[in-house]
Enzyme design. Structure first.
Site, PDB file in Angstrom:
ATOM      1  N   LYS A  48      12.765  37.224 -81.708  1.00  0.00           N
ATOM      2  CA  LYS A  48      13.423  36.836 -82.967  1.00  0.00           C
ATOM      3  C   LYS A  48      14.911  36.592 -82.749  1.00  0.00           C
ATOM      4  O   LYS A  48      15.493  35.652 -83.311  1.00  0.00           O
ATOM      5  CB  LYS A  48      13.203  37.930 -84.014  1.00  0.00           C
ATOM      6  N   GLU A  54       2.185  44.134 -84.217  1.00  0.00           N
ATOM      7  CA  GLU A  54       1.608  42.989 -83.513  1.00  0.00           C
ATOM      8  C   GLU A  54       0.229  43.368 -82.977  1.00  0.00           C
ATOM      9  O   GLU A  54      -0.074  44.559 -82.780  1.00  0.00           O
ATOM     10  CB  GLU A  54       2.511  42.606 -82.333  1.00  0.00           C
TER      11      GLU A  54
HETATM   12  P1  NAP Z   1      -3.859  39.144 -86.924  1.00  0.00           P
HETATM   13  O1  NAP Z   1      -4.110  39.967 -88.126  1.00  0.00           O
HETATM   14  O2  NAP Z   1      -4.273  39.669 -85.595  1.00  0.00           O
HETATM   15  O3  NAP Z   1      -4.555  37.718 -87.177  1.00  0.00           O
HETATM   16  C1  NAP Z   1      -4.669  36.745 -86.184  1.00  0.00           C
HETATM   17  C2  NAP Z   1      -5.668  35.705 -86.646  1.00  0.00           C
HETATM   18  O4  NAP Z   1      -5.711  34.639 -85.707  1.00  0.00           O
HETATM   19  C3  NAP Z   1      -7.089  36.235 -86.781  1.00  0.00           C
HETATM   20  O5  NAP Z   1      -7.706  35.692 -87.922  1.00  0.00           O
HETATM   21  C4  NAP Z   1      -7.782  35.731 -85.509  1.00  0.00           C
HETATM   22  O6  NAP Z   1      -9.173  35.477 -85.686  1.00  0.00           O
HETATM   23  C5  NAP Z   1      -7.050  34.415 -85.293  1.00  0.00           C
HETATM   24  N1  NAP Z   1      -6.997  34.019 -83.882  1.00  0.00           N
HETATM   25  C6  NAP Z   1      -6.338  34.642 -82.877  1.00  0.00           C
HETATM   26  N2  NAP Z   1      -6.529  33.985 -81.718  1.00  0.00           N
HETATM   27  C7  NAP Z   1      -7.306  32.922 -82.006  1.00  0.00           C
HETATM   28  C8  NAP Z   1      -7.873  31.869 -81.231  1.00  0.00           C
HETATM   29  N3  NAP Z   1      -7.661  31.791 -79.917  1.00  0.00           N
HETATM   30  N4  NAP Z   1      -8.629  30.950 -81.869  1.00  0.00           N
HETATM   31  C9  NAP Z   1      -8.875  31.032 -83.192  1.00  0.00           C
HETATM   32  N5  NAP Z   1      -8.356  32.005 -83.990  1.00  0.00           N
HETATM   33  C10 NAP Z   1      -7.595  32.938 -83.389  1.00  0.00           C
HETATM   34  O7  NAP Z   1      -2.318  38.793 -86.788  1.00  0.00           O
HETATM   35  P2  NAP Z   1      -1.217  38.709 -87.954  1.00  0.00           P
HETATM   36  O8  NAP Z   1      -0.591  40.048 -88.121  1.00  0.00           O
HETATM   37  O9  NAP Z   1      -1.771  38.002 -89.128  1.00  0.00           O
HETATM   38  O10 NAP Z   1      -0.111  37.812 -87.232  1.00  0.00           O
HETATM   39  C11 NAP Z   1      -0.282  36.434 -87.102  1.00  0.00           C
HETATM   40  C12 NAP Z   1       1.021  35.798 -86.633  1.00  0.00           C
HETATM   41  O11 NAP Z   1       2.048  36.074 -87.584  1.00  0.00           O
HETATM   42  C13 NAP Z   1       1.549  36.328 -85.300  1.00  0.00           C
HETATM   43  O12 NAP Z   1       2.255  35.306 -84.650  1.00  0.00           O
HETATM   44  C14 NAP Z   1       2.521  37.414 -85.740  1.00  0.00           C
HETATM   45  O13 NAP Z   1       3.483  37.698 -84.765  1.00  0.00           O
HETATM   46  C15 NAP Z   1       3.122  36.766 -86.942  1.00  0.00           C
HETATM   47  N6  NAP Z   1       3.726  37.659 -87.946  1.00  0.00           N
HETATM   48  C16 NAP Z   1       3.061  38.769 -88.346  1.00  0.00           C
HETATM   49  C17 NAP Z   1       3.625  39.557 -89.331  1.00  0.00           C
HETATM   50  C18 NAP Z   1       2.938  40.809 -89.816  1.00  0.00           C
HETATM   51  O14 NAP Z   1       3.596  41.571 -90.540  1.00  0.00           O
HETATM   52  N7  NAP Z   1       1.691  41.061 -89.471  1.00  0.00           N
HETATM   53  C19 NAP Z   1       4.855  39.209 -89.905  1.00  0.00           C
HETATM   54  C20 NAP Z   1       5.496  38.037 -89.467  1.00  0.00           C
HETATM   55  C21 NAP Z   1       4.913  37.270 -88.486  1.00  0.00           C
HETATM   56  P3  NAP Z   1     -10.214  36.708 -85.974  1.00  0.00           P
HETATM   57  O15 NAP Z   1      -9.808  37.260 -87.324  1.00  0.00           O
HETATM   58  O16 NAP Z   1     -11.562  36.077 -86.005  1.00  0.00           O
HETATM   59  O17 NAP Z   1      -9.997  37.682 -84.869  1.00  0.00           O
HETATM   60  N1  HSE Z   2       5.277  43.198 -85.825  1.00  0.00           N
HETATM   61  C1  HSE Z   2       6.348  42.548 -86.489  1.00  0.00           C
HETATM   62  C2  HSE Z   2       7.322  43.576 -86.989  1.00  0.00           C
HETATM   63  C3  HSE Z   2       5.824  41.739 -87.642  1.00  0.00           C
HETATM   64  O1  HSE Z   2       6.944  44.746 -87.091  1.00  0.00           O
HETATM   65  O2  HSE Z   2       8.481  43.241 -87.269  1.00  0.00           O
HETATM   66  C4  HSE Z   2       6.902  40.943 -88.359  1.00  0.00           C
HETATM   67  O3  HSE Z   2       7.439  39.956 -87.543  1.00  0.00           O
END
Ligand code: NAP
Ligand code: HSE
Length: 319
Positions: free
Chosen positions: A206, A191
């Site tokens: 979750k 995260e």
């Molecule tokens: P991330 O790489 O940090 O990406 C977040 C994105 O949202 C970035 O593009 C950021 O913009 C944008 N953002 C954040 N705050 C914003 C705001 N206030 N206004 C406009 N744009 C904003 O995060 P991620 O890993 O993709 O995760 C995204 C979501 O999916 C989260 O809820 C996470 O818990 C969930 N998730 C993640 C995974 C995983 O494996 N990573 C798996 C399942 C679910 P910038 O790029 O310009 O900073």
């Molecule tokens: N940070 C989360 C994990 C992403 O490691 O499970 C998937 O929800």
């Protein structure tokens, strides 16, 4: 063409954009019939529109106001992959209020406000879908809400956080906790605030989402007794392996019982002890179906985007 407003273009958002570019949902219409309409990412909300992205959406489609994108009449469906509570809550509320289906991967938001958002969605008859919010690519939300809808679910037991599973495994192999976490970050598993992974909050979000679906109770993350993995040292983990066990961050919920996330030493032959790297796994026990096991990539952009695309396919079928 279905116009998608993509809120967030980080690890998950850019993987969704790539999947849409590949035309993944065009490949199979129901029973091999004519292909469904194509998706197009029409607007993308991010914090920094100038940043390089791992997808080929034209630069002029990037904006900074997610709530405005959600309310734009030119957008048909909103995909929220920003994370955090605000402005995600506002954006999703605006989208649902203007009749746009929403697909989200945001477990932090759903863990806390899931009941309210589900009510909002039901009141307006507008879909709110969130397969990607729990266990990455593993279709556990669909299993509980659709496949087992006629059964009585008794118990859920799972490893719901890929990062902590990855970190524990790397520590068993000799890495220290900080190095292991840095690897998880570099691979896009963690995260934005990785304490949510290590302290068990992400798994608690979750578990609350799953318990709400399985038992129909309006539980939230605050109802989960939560303990993370920070107290485990590399020698603890290696000793456990020598004794034929493996520490796992286990999430458990029983019908009418309490909800817990805590590290537990599982026998090495337990199906959840066998999870590798960032995998998640869930054992679901239901009255008539018995016990089912789902296992797969619990974190990472491309596997999670598969779940987002599955929800987008549902949106198409419903519209
Ligand atoms: P991330 O790489 O940090 O990406 C977040 C994105 O949202 C970035 O593009 C950021 O913009 C944008 N953002 C954040 N705050 C914003 C705001 N206030 N206004 C406009 N744009 C904003 O995060 P991620 O890993 O993709 O995760 C995204 C979501 O999916 C989260 O809820 C996470 O818990 C969930 N998730 C993640 C995974 C995983 O494996 N990573 C798996 C399942 C679910 P910038 O790029 O310009 O900073
Ligand atoms: N940070 C989360 C994990 C992403 O490691 O499970 C998937 O929800």
């Amino acid at each position: 063409v279905v116009h998608v407003g993509l809120l967030g273009c980080g690890v998950v958002g850019s993987a969704v954009a790539r999947a849409i570019e590949r035309g993944t949902t065009d490949q199979r219409g129901p029973n091999g019939t004519s292909p469904p309409p194509r998706f197009e990412v029409t607007q993308v909300a991010v914090r920094d529109p100038a940043k390089r992205r791992d997808c080929s959406i034209p630069r002029h489609r990037f904006v900074t106001d997610p709530v405005k994108v959600a309310g734009d009449p030119g957008i048909d469906v909103v995909v929220e992959v920003m994370g955090g509570v605000e402005p995600a809550f506002d954006a999703i509320t605006v989208a649902l209020g203007s009749g746009k289906p929403v697909v989200t991967a945001n477990k932090e938001l759903l863990g806390t406000w899931g009941s309210e958002l589900a009510e909002h969605s039901a009141r307006g008859g507008v879909p709110l879908l969130y397969e990607a919010a729990v266990a990455g690519t593993v279709p556990i939300v669909r299993l509980l809400s659709d496949h087992l809808a006629s059964d009585r679910i008794e118990r859920i037991e799972g490893v719901l956080n890929g990062t902590s599973n990855f970190v524990l495994e790397q520590m068993e192999l000799g890495l220290d906790a900080d190095e292991a976490l840095q690897r998880a970050r570099d691979l896009g598993y963690a995260e934005a605030d990785a304490s949510r992974d290590l302290d068990g909050t992400d798994a608690a979000d979750k578990l609350a989402i799953l318990a709400r679906i399985a038992f129909g109770e309006p539980v939230s993350t605050d109802d989960v007794h939560t303990l993370g993995i920070r107290s485990l040292s590399a020698p603890d983990l290696r000793d456990a392996v020598e004794r034929g066990t493996r520490w796992r961050l286990l999430a458990t919920a029983g019908r009418g019982g309490c909800l817990r996330v805590e590290p537990v030493p599982l026998p090495a032959d337990h199906p959840l002890a066998a999870l590798r790297g960032p995998e998640s796994g869930v054992l679901v026990t239901a009255e008539r179906a018995g016990t089912l096991l789902l296992r797969g990539a619990g974190a990472g952009g491309d596997p999670t985007a598969v779940s987002v695309m599955a929800d987008l396919a549902v949106v198409l079928r419903c519209s």
